[in-house]
Design a protein around this motif. Structure first.
Motif, short mmCIF file in Angstrom:
data_model
loop_
_atom_site.label_atom_id
_atom_site.label_comp_id
_atom_site.label_asym_id
_atom_site.label_seq_id
_atom_site.Cartn_x
_atom_site.Cartn_y
_atom_site.Cartn_z
N THR A 94 0.82 -1.21 0.00
CA THR A 94 0.00 0.00 0.00
C THR A 94 0.86 1.26 0.00
O THR A 94 0.56 2.24 -0.70
CB THR A 94 -0.94 0.01 1.21
N CYS A 147 0.39 0.40 -6.32
CA CYS A 147 -0.68 0.04 -5.38
C CYS A 147 -1.11 1.21 -4.51
O CYS A 147 -2.13 1.13 -3.83
CB CYS A 147 -0.23 -1.10 -4.48
N ARG A 148 -0.35 2.28 -4.52
CA ARG A 148 -0.59 3.40 -3.62
C ARG A 148 -1.84 4.16 -4.04
O ARG A 148 -2.00 4.54 -5.20
CB ARG A 148 0.62 4.33 -3.60
N MET A 177 -6.47 5.37 4.66
CA MET A 177 -5.76 4.14 4.98
C MET A 177 -4.94 4.30 6.25
O MET A 177 -4.84 3.37 7.07
CB MET A 177 -4.85 3.75 3.81
N PHE A 188 -7.76 -3.02 -0.30
CA PHE A 188 -6.58 -3.67 -0.91
C PHE A 188 -6.92 -4.22 -2.30
O PHE A 188 -6.86 -5.43 -2.53
CB PHE A 188 -6.08 -4.80 -0.01
N SER A 230 -10.33 2.57 -4.46
CA SER A 230 -10.16 1.19 -4.89
C SER A 230 -9.94 1.07 -6.39
O SER A 230 -9.28 0.12 -6.85
CB SER A 230 -11.41 0.37 -4.51
N ARG A 261 -8.19 3.06 -8.23
CA ARG A 261 -6.83 3.51 -8.57
C ARG A 261 -6.81 4.15 -9.95
O ARG A 261 -5.92 3.90 -10.77
CB ARG A 261 -5.85 2.35 -8.50
#
Length: 412
Positions: A19, A25-26, A35, A175, A270, A272
């Motif tokens: 994460t 993934c950030r 988060m 995630f 989510s 992204r």
């Protein structure tokens, strides 16, 4: 248990690392702040759960001897009436089911005994703490009522007790990069047998803990819309179980589900930056739920499963549930018949405030009908095809409401 703990801890640390350390993934800066608030709370709650499980092995090992006899699983695609059905059935005294506070804060026997003792003390002192919690709950959760009402003392999906081993599919929202979590949405197909057995054993242990606290003579009632992907594993793990499967046209369930998770998607970023890709993966999971439910349940003996169109619950809640009891050979008490009449009146007055549309999600009817072809074959011809055994379904295996729409009641 220790191996599950270490495996879960390793997986969680890996998710946290990716994460923050992996640029791919950030999440966005606002979601990153969410988060930073979510992760410490989540980690603390799971740590407390594991302490509770450890204490169970010391103080309450008797839970291991509790038999889960003839459980009843309420399944179906998300947004198909499973919550309504579950909460009505939960009022039948022959059942026991998990409530929100147990799923989120007390999956272990130790935790339940602790919180139940505090509740009794608070009531003896006048119930001031309980009243304050209820007011806070209404303030925090009231905005969710249009999508899925959340109350700490209400019956809830017990798949939430799987969060300590990170086997709860809803975790794909914080995630979304985790392929392990996405595979949970295709559980019967994608999770390897050894892992599947360990997860199902952990789930069974949670049910045993619940029965240990609330009475092993009770019949376990479980509702999980996400378990459409798990139904094969449940059938094998609980060979004496009964399954009540709600159904609804995917043209309605798909946009409803995508709309329902929009708040979480926004909070954790989510998507992204690629909402269409996220919607595609969620659609893939939902389509598998439909296929898997038919593939597993249709060949089963009729007394062990029944299919219910959501329209039947809306139009004739009392008659629908009476037929469920008849088809699954459940005892229908006089007290519960009175409850059914009461619930039927309330249901006729209910109007959903959740609004959604296919176009808002970039979808159209033709595309959905193509992706969910097995459902439409089943509904319109009474058979299951397109890779789902081509099995015909007997009339006695389905509840029909003469007042429901012909499209929904022809043969689901």
């Amino acid at each position: 248990m220790s191996s599950l703990f270490l495996e879960s801890l390793t997986s969680f640390l890996g998710l946290v690392w990716r994460t923050f350390a992996d640029r791919r993934c950030r999440p966005s800066p606002p979601a990153l702040l969410a988060m930073l608030a979510f992760l410490p709370i989540f980690a603390l709650v799971q740590a407390i759960h594991w302490i509770g499980f450890l204490l169970d092995e010391i103080l309450f090992r008797g839970y291991r001897k509790v038999a889960v006899r003839q459980p009843v699983f309420v399944l179906g695609p998300p947004r198909s009436g499973t919550t309504l059905l579950h909460r009505v059935l939960a009022r039948d005294d022959q059942f026991t089911t998990m409530h929100t506070w147990e799923c989120l804060f007390a999956p272990s026997v130790t935790q339940r005994r602790f919180w139940m003792a505090l509740g009794r003390l608070d009531r003896w002192l006048g119930g001031y703490v309980g009243g304050a919690i209820e007011r806070l709950e209404r303030g925090l959760a009231g905005h969710l009522d249009a999508v899925h009402a959340v109350r700490l003392d209400a019956p809830e999906e017990d798949y939430l007790t799987l969060t300590p081993i990170l086997a709860c599919f809803i975790l794909v929202l914080p995630f979304p990069f985790s392929e392990r979590l996405w595979r949970l949405g295709l559980f019967d197909q994608e999770i390897p047998e050894p892992t599947r057995s360990r997860i199902l054993a952990f789930y069974r242990a949670n049910l045993q803990r619940h029965l240990y606290v609330h009475g092993s003579e009770k019949r376990l009632l479980s509702k999980n819309a996400s378990f459409g992907a798990w139904v094969g594993g449940l059938r094998d793990s609980f060979p004496d179980a009964s399954f009540i499967c709600c159904t609804r046209d995917p043209v309605e369930t798909l946009p409803s589900q995508l709309s329902a998770v929009r708040g979480g998607v926004t909070l954790f970023d989510s998507a992204r930056g690629d909402r269409s890709r996220l919607n595609e993966r969620l659609t893939e999971v939902l389509a598998f739920h439909y296929r898997n439910l038919f593939q597993v349940l249709v060949p089963m003996e009729s007394k062990r499963r029944v299919f219910i169109p959501m329209d039947s619950l809306v139009v004739d809640l009392e008659g629908t549930i009476r037929n469920v009891y008849r088809l699954t050979r459940l005892a229908l008490s006089d007290d519960f018949q009175a409850v059914l009449r009461e619930e039927a009146i309330a249901n006729r007055r209910y109007r959903s405030r959740h609004h959604y549309d296919l176009a808002d999600e970039g979808l159209d009817t033709a595309t959905v009908r193509s992706r969910f072809a097995p459902y439409y074959t089943w509904r319109e011809t009474g058979t299951v095809s397109s890779g789902v055994h081509g099995t015909a379904m007997a009339e006695s295996q389905v509840y029909h409401s003469s007042d429901a729409t012909a499209a929904e009641t022809r043969s689901p």
